[in-house]
Motif scaffolding. Structure first.
Motif, PDB file in Angstrom:
ATOM      1  N   ALA A  37      -6.724   0.240   1.808  1.00 46.43           N
ATOM      2  CA  ALA A  37      -6.234   0.943   0.627  1.00 46.43           C
ATOM      3  C   ALA A  37      -7.189   2.070   0.238  1.00 46.43           C
ATOM      4  CB  ALA A  37      -6.069  -0.041  -0.534  1.00 46.43           C
ATOM      5  N   ARG A  96       0.834  -1.213   0.000  1.00 46.88           N
ATOM      6  CA  ARG A  96       0.000   0.000   0.000  1.00 46.88           C
ATOM      7  C   ARG A  96       0.865   1.257   0.000  1.00 46.88           C
ATOM      8  NH1 ARG A  96      -2.744  -2.756   4.042  1.00 46.88           N
ATOM      9  NH2 ARG A  96      -2.059  -1.255   5.628  1.00 46.88           N
ATOM     10  N   THR A 155      -8.492   0.668  -5.934  1.00 44.16           N
ATOM     11  CA  THR A 155      -8.272  -0.770  -5.796  1.00 44.16           C
ATOM     12  C   THR A 155      -9.487  -1.565  -6.232  1.00 44.16           C
ATOM     13  OG1 THR A 155      -7.704  -2.531  -4.235  1.00 44.16           O
ATOM     14  CG2 THR A 155      -9.004  -0.710  -3.366  1.00 44.16           C
TER      15      THR A 155
END
Length: 959
Positions: free
Chosen positions: A180, A147, A187
């Protein structure tokens, strides 16, 4: 920048030491994007305005997959539509740790310039380096590292022009996705992204069913706990902690699973250090194990031991939803306990799955319009695989590639996904592709990097080269090989000496001159391991410029060689041996037949003919000496197809002719290999690359002993000499082929000859049983075997021609190379056999012929018949529908009786051979019984030629 971490550590002796770990960070690692103007870039890989046609990511973007996506969805990543992908160093290292095959595939992707895949060294970049927090799990740490890199890329690219590319994180981990999104990272799951690719709607079929299977497993676990669990077919596998504890306490054993070729409900587990394998009977006891898996087993109590069934049984179920009770099925097939019962076990856990991609054919579903289908693998030891696809109708009648994803306890078959359509069944190019893939034969073109290490043309031998080598161009050297051979790697000479002795030389192509250790050409040759000979083509270990030109000892051409020269008495006693790098010029490149004609034609008195006669006379003495020491002469069927020059289909088949010149060449190759083995062992005591043939344990001879006794002969197996003598004596005038058939069975009792590093086993285990030689190696075929290339390098050091490289002294590294060579050699043999089988099928297409056959095995429901003329074995099933009681099976002899007709081992029969074309999915050879006639049993009995551990025919060496 420097990051350092120090801590104290207690040694085994109790001392306290301080450990300091330093990690250097850099600010000059570039992002790899053509859109970036901030980095001082030397390598621009990622496109400036990338587009994939996604309807949820309509903006320019790069993909950044997490570790599990790379591990499980590499089939998706390999599709041509997936480009502009960022592989993090963290992900790459974790993939390498968890799956070497997946790592190699990723390396291939990053090396492909069309894919635009970039490896980013996030662990050395000052802005993406991440330290692990106290108490943080490895999985959580990896997710946080990924991340952070995604966030850095997002911020870094935000300032690149008006419409900068964005980064899309691909992850199937829900927790990772939520974090995220909270950090502002775009994502999606792999399924969401792949489904959005409007140009490739069918790409969804290639998704590994990981998420779906995990959800089903979670639901099943809940149902079991609540008492609602239904449809559970298999026992639960133990976890690794329980397996390790059980192995340590002796409750469980660890081994490799080998599926039965004749009965899909049976298999064996090979446990290191055990003479005999452990037997497994029943699908429940097999417990979802697949060929070559590393497993943990529990040996059953003796009263539950059993033995392999005499039935030949294949899984003909076509229902992908089948959930029948396995226990009841297995009970029906159980064999009564007998004196021949073997140690029997059950699988309690999987230590390591060794799954790969499999070629197969999709079977028509019994459910109209359903998306779930079964795929029957080409390798019959692999279970059927259940896949979901919307392309089933277009895939019928085609060979396809599928991959296994999991095998839930509720599924009769493993669950997988579609990977690739290879082409129509029966098309020779498609079938060749299948056999190469199934036997893991590297067969792609050599890369530009590999080719860059080839010598530049035109190539000539220089004066400097001649100063370093022995000039043997004056010697009358010639080569003797099969017809059509272009990779000629050995030549010989023989000349009388003034003292009445003979000088004999074996001259081997000096491939090591052109391939230096450690470069891309050497790495490729090491990986391929061997040249693979198919019926209609050759898959070279090294590029054609070397294999068929610069290294090939062609007639009239000056070539580099590595020579072994002996002084021999007239009785073939060795007085002196010399090894040298040389330059030779072959006087003639002869076939075995041409060489034999020169020897037999007494009017030919030239130097080559005289040399050949001397070689033949000495070879006969050498062979006699070997046989007296216990060397074996075994047998395998060997045939050769004559191929049509235009269609490349087989138009005729003939048995290989063995001439005296075949044996002549073989004897001197064996002598050279033995002489070189002794030489290199002196300098490389712990790391010589040698070849051994382990002595077979007595239990492995049971099949051959029983077969010989059935005809009144006793096989003596105390040693190679007694075995050889008893085989020589087993002759039946009324059955001239009996001795050959018995030798074929004895061949199957042998263990596999293997390469090994000399420091890994005691010297008494170096013995080569088949050759009755205390030491042996391979030196004489470096064009087509990497083992020989390694031995050349060792010999060059041993004679002081070259300096030693560290790799040659590392016994672990040499052993690692040997393991790969053993695997590649075995797969090459199987691929060659499969190629002969393919061409046998093509040859019999639209033909019906009647030939003599001999019974090799008598089974409970079939006879396995060997047809000498065509060199293959067929299975003649004896159970016609409605006539199951026609034949009576006697396991003791063994025999099959129908009325006054009796079938025993080695009996001669007449069979009709044709091709079964009624099922396009599985075209097979059909064998029907013609003579002796059995009342009520028709010549059209359903029977098929099945693959066996031995080939339908052994491929004739075709250089």
């Amino acid at each position: 920048m420097l990051k350092s971490k120090s801590f104290v550590k207690k040694t085994r002796k109790g001392s306290i030491i301080k450990v300091v770990r330093e990690h250097y960070l850099r600010d000059d690692i570039w992002c790899g994007s053509q859109a970036c103007s901030q980095c001082n870039q030397q390598e621009l890989i990622l496109e400036k305005s990338p587009s994939s046609g996604s309807d949820i990511c309509k903006f320019p973007h790069y993909l950044l997959p997490d570790t599990n996506v790379v591990l499980h969805q590499v089939d998706i990543l390999e599709d041509e539509i997936i480009k502009n992908c960022i592989f993090l160093q963290t992900v790459q290292q974790e993939v390498k740790h968890r799956s070497l095959p997946a790592y190699k595939r990723i390396q291939g992707l990053t090396a492909n310039p069309d894919k635009k895949f970039y490896v980013f060294s996030n662990e050395y970049h000052k802005d993406t380096f991440t330290e692990r927090l106290g108490g943080e799990t490895a999985n959580d740490y990896n997710d946080r590292v990924i991340r952070k890199a995604a966030s850095w890329y997002t911020a870094h690219l935000a300032n690149c022009g008006e419409s900068p590319p964005k980064v899309v994180l691909l992850t199937n981990d829900k927790a990772n996705q939520e974090k995220a999104k909270a950090e502002g990272i775009i994502t999606y799951t792999v399924y969401e992204y792949v489904k959005s690719l409007t140009e490739k709607p069918l790409l969804v079929d290639r998704l590994a069913q990981i998420e779906q299977n995990e959800r089903k497993k979670d639901k099943m676990d809940v149902d079991i706990k609540s008492g609602k669990g239904k449809g559970i077919l298999y026992p639960e596998h133990l976890g690794m902690a329980a397996i390790q504890r059980g192995i340590k306490e002796g409750q469980y054993r660890q081994g490799t699973f080998l599926a039965s070729r004749e009965n899909y409900r049976e298999g064996f587990v090979s446990v290191p250090g055990e003479e005999k394998m452990f037997f497994i009977k029943g699908l429940s006891n097999l417990n979802r194990v697949v060929q070559n898996d590393a497993v943990a087993i529990e040996v059953l109590p003796k009263h539950k031991w059993t033995c392999p069934s005499s039935l030949i049984e294949v899984d003909d179920n076509v229902d992908p939803e089948a959930v029948n009770s396995l226990e009841s099925e297995d009970d029906q097939k159980a064999s009564p306990i007998s004196a021949s019962a073997q140690p029997t076990c059950r699988v309690v856990g999987i230590i390591k799955r060794n799954w790969r991609q499999y070629c197969g054919t999709i079977e028509p579903s019994i459910m109209k319009g359903g998306s779930r289908h079964l795929v029957r693998p080409a390798e019959k030891r692999i279970p059927k695989i259940r896949i979901e696809t919307r392309q089933a109708e277009s895939l019928l009648g085609h060979r396809i590639i599928v991959a296994m994803d999991s095998w839930p306890r509720t599924s009769r078959y493993p669950v997988g996904h579609f990977v690739k359509n290879l082409g129509e069944i029966g098309d020779k190019d498609t079938e060749n592709q299948v056999l190469l893939l199934e036997h893991d034969v590297p067969h792609g073109p050599f890369s530009e990097t590999v080719l860059s290490f080839l010598p530049k043309m035109p190539w000539t031998i220089t004066d400097e080269d001649l100063k370093l080598r022995t000039d043997l161009r004056w010697v009358d050297v010639c080569s003797v090989d099969p017809p059509g051979c272009t990779d000629i790697d050995d030549a010989l000479h023989c000349r009388p000496l003034e003292n009445g002795n003979y000088e004999v030389g074996v001259h081997i192509a000096d491939v090591s001159h052109f391939i230096k250790p450690g470069n891309a050409l050497d790495d490729e040759a090491a990986d391929r391991g061997t040249t693979v000979y198919l019926t209609d083509k050759r898959i070279d270990m090294v590029p054609d410029l070397l294999s068929s030109n610069l290294c090939s000892l062609r007639g009239g051409e000056e070539r580099f060689a590595f020579s072994v020269i002996w002084e021999l008495t007239k009785d073939a006693e060795i007085l002196d041996t010399k090894f040298m790098k040389s330059v030779i010029r072959s006087r003639a490149a002869l076939t075995y037949e041409e060489a034999q004609l020169r020897i037999d034609d007494k009017s030919q008195t030239d130097a080559v003919a005289t040399s050949l006669r001397g070689l033949l006379a000495l070879s006969k003495i050498l062979k006699k000496g070997r046989l007296e020491k216990g060397a074996l002469v075994l047998a395998s069927p060997e045939i050769r197809f004559n191929i049509d020059s235009e269609t490349h289909d087989p138009i005729d088949v003939q048995e290989k002719m063995i001439r005296e010149t075949n044996s002549m060449v073989e004897e001197f190759m064996l002598l050279a290999n033995t002489s070189v083995a002794r030489k290199i062992l002196g300098d490389f005591t712990k790391s010589s690359l040698l070849r051994r043939h382990p002595v077979p344990p007595p239990s492995q001879y049971e099949m051959a002993i029983k077969a010989a006794l059935a005809r009144g002969f006793k096989l003596e197996i105390d040693n190679g000499l007694t075995l050889s003598k008893s085989l020589d004596e087993a002759v039946m005038e009324e059955n001239p082929l009996f001795n050959t058939l018995l030798r074929m069975l004895t061949t199957r009792c042998m263990t596999q000859a293997v390469y090994f590093s000399s420091g890994t086993i005691p010297e008494e285990d170096f013995f080569h049983f088949g050759l009755a030689s205390p030491i042996y190696t391979h030196f004489t075929s470096p064009i087509r075997r990497y083992a020989d290339l390694m031995v050349h390098r060792m010999l060059a050091v041993a004679i002081g021609y070259e300096e030693v490289c560290p790799e040659l002294l590392n016994q672990e590294k040499v052993q690692e190379i040997c393991e790969n060579l053993n695997y590649r050699h075995k797969m090459a043999q199987y691929a060659g056999r499969a190629s002969v089988e393919l061409h046998t099928h093509i040859f019999f297409r639209n033909k019906v012929t009647v030939e003599d056959g001999y019974i090799l095995f008598v089974r409970k429901n079939a006879l396995q018949v060997f047809i000498p003329k065509y060199g293959f074995e067929g299975t003649l099933f004896l159970k016609e529908k409605g006539k199951e009681g026609l034949f009576i099976y006697n396991e003791q002899e063994p025999s099959q009786t129908a009325g006054n007709v009796k079938f025993c081992l080695f009996d001669k029969v007449r069979v009709q051979i044709s091709t079964e074309m009624s099922n396009l999915q599985h075209q097979r050879l059909k064998i029907g019984l013609v003579e002796p006639q059995v009342p009520g049993f028709s010549v059209t009995s359903a029977s098929t030629a099945e693959k066996n551990e031995e080939p339908p025919a052994k491929r004739v060496k075709q250089k």
